[in-house]
Design an enzyme around this catalytic site. Structure first.
Site, PDB file in Angstrom:
ATOM      1  N   GLY A 436     -13.129  11.772 -25.993  1.00 60.65           N
ATOM      2  CA  GLY A 436     -14.089  10.902 -25.310  1.00 60.65           C
ATOM      3  C   GLY A 436     -15.525  11.339 -25.417  1.00 60.65           C
ATOM      4  N   GLU A 488     -19.775   8.916 -24.196  1.00 61.95           N
ATOM      5  CA  GLU A 488     -20.005   9.305 -22.791  1.00 61.95           C
ATOM      6  C   GLU A 488     -21.377   9.913 -22.510  1.00 61.95           C
ATOM      7  OE1 GLU A 488     -16.614  11.450 -21.102  1.00 61.95           O
ATOM      8  OE2 GLU A 488     -15.187  10.258 -22.245  1.00 61.95           O
ATOM      9  N   CYS A 520     -20.686  25.816 -10.889  1.00 59.60           N
ATOM     10  CA  CYS A 520     -20.434  25.108  -9.647  1.00 59.60           C
ATOM     11  C   CYS A 520     -20.083  23.660  -9.954  1.00 59.60           C
ATOM     12  CB  CYS A 520     -21.678  25.126  -8.766  1.00 59.60           C
ATOM     13  SG  CYS A 520     -22.225  26.784  -8.365  1.00 59.60           S
ATOM     14  N   ASP A 603      -8.267   8.999 -18.073  1.00 62.04           N
ATOM     15  CA  ASP A 603      -8.105  10.455 -18.009  1.00 62.04           C
ATOM     16  C   ASP A 603      -7.497  10.884 -16.680  1.00 62.04           C
ATOM     17  OD1 ASP A 603      -9.231  11.014 -20.515  1.00 62.04           O
ATOM     18  OD2 ASP A 603     -11.265  10.955 -19.702  1.00 62.04           O
ATOM     19  N   GLU A 609      -3.076  19.588 -10.877  1.00 62.63           N
ATOM     20  CA  GLU A 609      -3.595  20.503  -9.863  1.00 62.63           C
ATOM     21  C   GLU A 609      -3.505  19.931  -8.456  1.00 62.63           C
ATOM     22  OE1 GLU A 609      -7.607  20.717 -11.439  1.00 62.63           O
ATOM     23  OE2 GLU A 609      -8.289  20.358  -9.410  1.00 62.63           O
ATOM     24  N   GLU A 669      -3.599  19.319 -23.973  1.00 64.37           N
ATOM     25  CA  GLU A 669      -4.135  20.565 -24.497  1.00 64.37           C
ATOM     26  C   GLU A 669      -2.974  21.386 -25.042  1.00 64.37           C
ATOM     27  OE1 GLU A 669      -6.879  22.669 -21.868  1.00 64.37           O
ATOM     28  OE2 GLU A 669      -5.627  24.419 -22.176  1.00 64.37           O
ATOM     29  N   HIS A 698     -12.666  24.808 -26.394  1.00 65.60           N
ATOM     30  CA  HIS A 698     -13.244  25.803 -25.497  1.00 65.60           C
ATOM     31  C   HIS A 698     -13.839  26.969 -26.274  1.00 65.60           C
ATOM     32  CE1 HIS A 698     -10.146  23.531 -23.351  1.00 65.60           C
ATOM     33  NE2 HIS A 698     -11.035  23.530 -22.376  1.00 65.60           N
ATOM     34  N   CYS A 730      -9.658  18.551 -25.903  1.00 67.94           N
ATOM     35  CA  CYS A 730     -10.402  18.035 -24.734  1.00 67.94           C
ATOM     36  C   CYS A 730     -11.696  17.408 -25.251  1.00 67.94           C
ATOM     37  CB  CYS A 730     -10.668  19.156 -23.723  1.00 67.94           C
ATOM     38  SG  CYS A 730     -11.115  18.541 -22.075  1.00 67.94           S
TER      39      CYS A 730
HETATM   40  N1  GLN Z   1     -12.989  11.962 -21.445  1.00 73.12           N
HETATM   41  C1  GLN Z   1     -13.412  13.218 -20.929  1.00 73.12           C
HETATM   42  C2  GLN Z   1     -14.227  13.953 -21.963  1.00 73.12           C
HETATM   43  O1  GLN Z   1     -13.970  13.758 -23.122  1.00 73.12           O
HETATM   44  C3  GLN Z   1     -12.225  14.077 -20.534  1.00 73.12           C
HETATM   45  C4  GLN Z   1     -12.649  15.385 -19.931  1.00 73.12           C
HETATM   46  C5  GLN Z   1     -11.533  16.217 -19.381  1.00 73.12           C
HETATM   47  O2  GLN Z   1     -10.396  16.020 -19.696  1.00 73.12           O
HETATM   48  N2  GLN Z   1     -11.835  17.167 -18.551  1.00 73.12           N
HETATM   49  O3  GLN Z   1     -15.106  14.733 -21.632  1.00 73.12           O
HETATM   50 ZN    ZN Z   2      -9.457  17.565 -21.078  1.00 77.86          ZN
END
Ligand code: GLN
Ligand code: ZN
Length: 761
Positions: A436, A488, A520, A603, A609, A669, A698, A730
Site C-alpha cells: 500500500g 498513501e 511514540c 488492512d 494483538e 509477513e 524492516h 509490509c
Molecule cells: N497499507 C499499509 C501500508 O502499506 C499497511 C501498514 C501495516 O500493515 N502496518 O503502510
Molecule cells: Zn504490515
C-alpha cells in the site's frame, strides 16, 4: 487512612523531550551527559507532578525500555552488545543493533508488552545463561530521588515475568529455562533488595503481570518459590499484578508472603469479595481503581460506592493507585488546545488521573464533604458525557439494529468468486503487488504539514497529492508490477487518517504514548457512535485508477485495527463499537466498488494483538472481530477482489479465524521466517489466495532476485502456486525510493522467472 501510590509514569516528557534527546545523542549531535541530564530533569519534573502521592514510583523511568533495563541490571544483555565496552554503549547496542566498521550487531527482538501497544526488548535466554548484578543505573535514579527527599518506592520487574518474557536462544523450552534460570536469578534479586534496604528503602514494587495470565503449573510454583525467598528481604514488597483480573491465580497471589499485593480492579471488581474474605492479617491490599490504559475521567462516585466499604474493612491496610503504570496514557490533558470543550471535559490523562486518585483518597480519609466541589464537578462531567448528543447518533444505532447475517456473507463461496475475479482481472500467474504505502518523502510530509497549518489551501494540496500519486503510479508501471496502489501519500498514519475523517473520533495534538524506544504513537480517541459523513479515500484511489490500465487496489484500514489502535469509549461493548467501525468502512468499500475499483484491501495489522490475555476469552474476541471484518468487506460483488494484510508471523493460534475472514487474498509477513510460518496455513489447508511477503521491508537490505525466487519456491511447497501472490511483507513508507526501486525490480523479475518455469513445466 488510605494510602495513595502510582505504579509508573510516562517517560517521554509532555513534549517528547526524551525522544529529542535520544535522537540527538544517537546522531552524535549531543554527548551522553546531555542525554543523562535531560533524563534526570524529566524524572525530577515527573516526581513533582506526582508530589501528592504517599509513595512515588522511582526507577520506572527508562532511557529505552524497562525490560532492557532489567536485562542490564541482571548482566543479561546479549553478549554481542558488549563489543565496545559496557555501560550506555552496550545498552543502546542491545536496543538498536549496530552496523559499523567493526561489527554488525543485531538488536534484541522487539515484542509486544502483554496486550498493550508498548514493545519491549525480549531478554535472550539459554540454559547456560549466567547473571550478574549491575545496579548502577537503577541506584543512580534512587539516589536522585533520595536527594530530593521523596517518599520513594523503587519499581522492579519481577524474576518470573522476566523469564516469561524471554526468548530461548538455544532451543530449550521456556519451562526448562524457567527451572534452570530462576534459581540463578533469585540470589541476585535478594542481593539487590538487601542493597536497597541498606539505603533506607522501605517499600519496593515488584511487577509480576504474569499473575493475570492463565499459567501452567510450573509458573505458579515458580512464583511461590521466588517470593518465599524474596520476601525474606529486610524491606517490604508490593507485588503488582495488572491488565486483568487475577482469575484462577487469585488465591495464589494473595497467599504469597509479600507485604502487599496490587490488583487491577478498574473495570471489574467481581473477585474482590472473595479476595477480601480470605485476606491475610497484616497484608496491604493495593487496588488499581483508575484505568491506567485509557483516557476517560473516572466516575468517582461509582468508585467510592464500592471502595468506601472496602476501606472500612481494611483500615490502615488499603492503598489505592491507577490500575497499571501510566506509561500507557498521554501525560497531560491541559496541553490540548484544539479538542472540543465538551470532549475535553470527559478526559483524564496521566496527571489528571493522579488528581482523581487524590480526590478519592481525600473522600475516604476525610469524608466526601472535604472534596464536595471536585466530586460535584466530576459527576457533572460524567453525566454530560452519558447523555451527550455528540456520542449518541440515532442513525448509527438504527443501522446497527438493521444489521443482518447476510451482510457478513459474500454472495458465493471462494472458488466461484476466484473464477469470476480471474476472468475480470486477467492477472498473470505469480501476480505481483505491494502492501500500500510508498516512501513518505520529506516533500510529502511537508505538503501535509503545510496543509494542516493552513499555509496551502485545499486546491493546492490536492494538486500536490495528485502529482505524488501520478509519480507513484508511473514508478509502479515502470517496474512492471501487476496490481498497483496509489501510495498513501495523504496518510500520516493508517489509523489517525481514517479517524480524522470519521464522526465519533477526536484527534489530539500531544496525546503521545511510547511505543518503543524513542518511538511514540498518538492513538485517536473514539468517543461516540462512528459514522462516515463522506467518502474518505475515493478521490485519491479513483484518480490513481484513472492513470493506469492496470488494476489499482483501494487501501483501507480495517475495523479491528481501528479499534485496537485507538483509545476506545468504555461505555459500550468493544464488539458493538467494532461493528460501527465496520459499517463505516463498508460504506467506503461500496463507494470504491461503485467507482470501478476492482480490488480493495482492508488492512488488519492489529487483529492478533487484540487477543485477550486470558486464552479462555479468545474465542469470543475472534468471533466478533472476524464478524466485523466480514461486515466491512462482504457487501461487494463476487467479481470484486478483497485483500487483507496482517503484519505478524504467528498464525498457528488463530489460523481458523484468518480463514474465517474469507478474504480472497491475504498478504502476510514471512520474509524473516523463511516461509516456515506458512506451515500453519498448509496444515490447516487454507483455501484462499496468499501473498507471503518476500521482501523484508524492516531492513534496508535489497533482496536479490534469486533470494526472493527461492522464498517463493519454499512457499510453493506448502501452498498451491496458483494461489500465491508475490509481494513485500509490509508497506514501504519508511523506506527510501533508492531502496524500494531496486528491491521491487528484483521482486518483479523473480516473479517473471517463476512464470517462465511454470510455463516450461
Ligand atoms: N497499507 C499499509 C501500508 O502499506 C499497511 C501498514 C501495516 O500493515 N502496518 O503502510
Ligand atoms: Zn504490515
Amino acid at each position: 487512612m488510605v494510602i495513595t501510590h502510582n505504579l509508573g509514569y510516562p517517560r517521554m516528557g509532555a513534549q517528547r523531550e526524551l525522544k529529542t534527546a535520544l535522537e540527538n545523542f544517537w546522531q552524535g549531535k549531543q554527548d551522553s551527559q546531555a542525554l543523562l541530564d535531560c533524563a534526570a530533569q524529566l524524572r525530577a519534573q515527573h516526581w513533582r507532578q506526582q508530589a501528592q502521592l504517599d509513595w512515588i514510583p522511582v526507577a520506572d523511568f527508562s532511557l529505552y525500555d524497562h525490560v532492557l533495563d532489567t536485562s542490564y541490571l541482571l548482566g543479561n544483555l546479549p553478549q554481542r552488545a558488549y563489543a565496545h565496552g559496557d555501560g550506555l554503549p552496550a545498552y543502546f547496542r542491545a536496543a538498536r543493533g549496530a552496523q559499523d566498521a567493526c561489527c554488525n550487531v543485531a538488536a534484541a527482538e522487539l515484542t509486544k508488552w502483554f496486550d498493550t501497544n508498548y514493545h519491549y526488548l525480549a531478554p535472550e535466554l539459554q540454559a547456560d545463561s549466567h547473571f550478574s548484578l549491575h545496579p548502577e543505573l537503577l541506584l543512580a535514579q534512587i539516589e536522585q530521588a533520595q536527594a530530593a527527599k521523596l517518599p520513594l518506592k523503587p519499581v522492579l520487574l519481577g524474576p518470573v515475568t522476566y523469564l516469561w518474557l524471554g526468548k530461548s536462544r538455544d532451543g530449550s523450552d521456556k519451562i526448562s529455562l524457567l527451572q534452570t534460570l530462576l534459581p540463578r536469578l533469585l540470589p541476585l534479586y535478594a542481593g539487590l533488595l538487601a542493597q536497597l534496604a541498606a539505603r533506607g528503602v522501605q517499600w519496593v514494587q515488584i511487577d509480576e503481570p504474569v499473575l493475570c495470565l492463565e499459567l501452567e503449573d510450573e509458573w505458579k510454583l515458580a512464583l511461590q518459590s521466588a517470593y518465599a525467598q524474596l520476601c525474606a528481604a529486610p524491606l517490604k514488597i508490593m507485588l503488582a499484578s495488572y491488565f486483568e483480573r487475577l482469575g484462577e491465580n487469585a488465591s495464589l497471589a494473595a497467599s504469597l508472603p509479600c507485604a502487599g499485593l496490587h490488583v487491577d480492579v478498574a473495570h471489574d471488581q467481581s473477585e474482590l469479595p472473595a479476595l477480601l474474605a480470605q485476606w491475610p492479617q497484616q497484608k496491604i491490599l493495593s487496588l488499581g481503581v483508575i484505568d491506567g490504559r485509557n483516557v476517560w475521567k473516572t466516575d468517582l462516585h461509582a468508585v467510592l460506592a464500592w471502595l468506601e466499604p472496602v476501606a472500612r474493612m481494611l483500615p490502615e491496610r488499603l492503598w489505592i493507585a491507577p490500575s497499571c503504570s501510566l506509561l500507557h496514557t498521554p501525560q497531560d490533558l491541559t496541553l490540548e488546545q484544539d479538542l472540543p470543550a465538551e470532549i475535553y471535559s470527559w478526559l483524564a490523562f496521566a496527571r489528571q488521573k493522579l488528581e482523581e486518585l487524590q480526590i478519592l483518597a481525600q473522600a475516604i480519609n476525610h469524608g466526601r464533604s472535604r472534596v464536595q466541589e471536585a466530586l460535584v464537578a466530576n459527576s457533572a462531567a460524567i453525566e454530560r458525557r452519558r447523555h451527550s448528543r455528540l456520542i449518541h447518533n440515532p442513525q448509527v444505532q438504527a443501522a446497527l439494529a438493521s444489521l443482518t447475517p447476510a451482510m457478513a456473507q459474500r454472495q458465493s463461496p471462494f472458488p466461484q468468486r476466484a473464477a469470476l475475479q480471474a476472468g475480470k482481472l486477467q492477472l498473470p500467474a505469480w501476480p505481483t503487488t505491494t502492501i500500500g504505502s510508498f516512501p513518505q518523502t520529506a516533500e510529502i510530509r511537508q505538503a501535509r504539514s503545510h496543509h494542516r497549518q493552513g499555509h496551502i489551501d485545499s486546491e493546492e494540496y490536492r494538486r500536490i497529492m495528485q502529482a505524488q500519486i501520478a509519480h507513484c503510479v508511473q514508478e509502479q508501471e515502470a517496474l512492471g508490477l501487476d496490481v498497483l496502489v496509489h501510495g498513501e501519500a495523504e496518510r500520516n498514519d493508517m489509523v489517525e487518517y481514517f479517524a480524522s475523517h470519521l464522526q465519533g473520533y477526536a484527534i489530539t495534538q500531544h496525546g503521545w504514548v511510547q511505543s518503543y524506544g524513542s518511538r511514540c504513537v498518538k492513538p485517536p480517541i473514539l468517543y461516540g457512535d462512528v459514522s462516515r459523513p463522506q467518502p474518505i479515500t475515493l478521490e485519491w484511489i479513483s484518480y490513481a485508477q484513472s492513470l493506469s490500465a492496470k488494476p489499482v487496489k483501494g487501501m483501507l484500514t480495517g475495523p479491528v485495527t481501528m479499534l485496537n489502535w485507538s483509545f476506545v469509549r468504555d461505555d459500550q461493548a468493544l464488539a458493538q463499537t467494532c461493528r460501527q467501525l465496520a459499517l463505516a468502512i463498508r460504506a467506503e468499500v461500496l463507494d470504491l466498488e461503485r467507482a470501478g475499483v476492482g480490488i480493495i484491501q482492508i488492512d488488519e495489522a492489529a487483529l492478533r494483538e487484540g487477543l485477550p490475555l486470558k486464552r479462555s476469552a479468545w474465542r469470543d474476541y475472534l468471533e466478533w472481530a472476524v464478524q466485523a471484518f466480514r461486515i466491512s468487506a462482504n457487501g461487494v460483488q463476487d467479481a470484486t477482489q478483497i485483500h487483507t494484510h496482517m503484519c505478524y508471523s504467528e498464525f498457528n493460534d488463530i489460523i481458523e479465524a484468518i480463514a474465517a475472514l474469507d478474504a480472497d487474498v491475504t498478504t502476510i509477513e514471512s520474509a524473516r521466517s523463511d516461509m516456515e510460518l506458512l506451515q500453519s496455513f498448509a496444515n490447516f489447508d487454507y483455501p484462499n489466495q496468499l501473498g507471503p511477503g518476500v521482501y523484508d521491508i524492516h531492513s534496508p537490505n535489497i533482496p536479490s532476485v534469486s533470494e526472493m525466487e527461492e522464498l517463493m519456491r519454499l512457499a510453493a511447497q506448502r501452498i498451491a502456486p496458483q494461489r500465491l501472490w508475490v509481494n513485500p511483507d509490509c508497506g514501504l513508507k519508511t523506506r527510501r525510493w533508492e531502496e524500494v526501486r531496486p528491491a521491487l525490480r528484483n521482486m518483479v523479475q523473480a516473479a517473471q522467472r517463476l512464470r517462465a518455469q511454470t510455463l516450461a513445466a
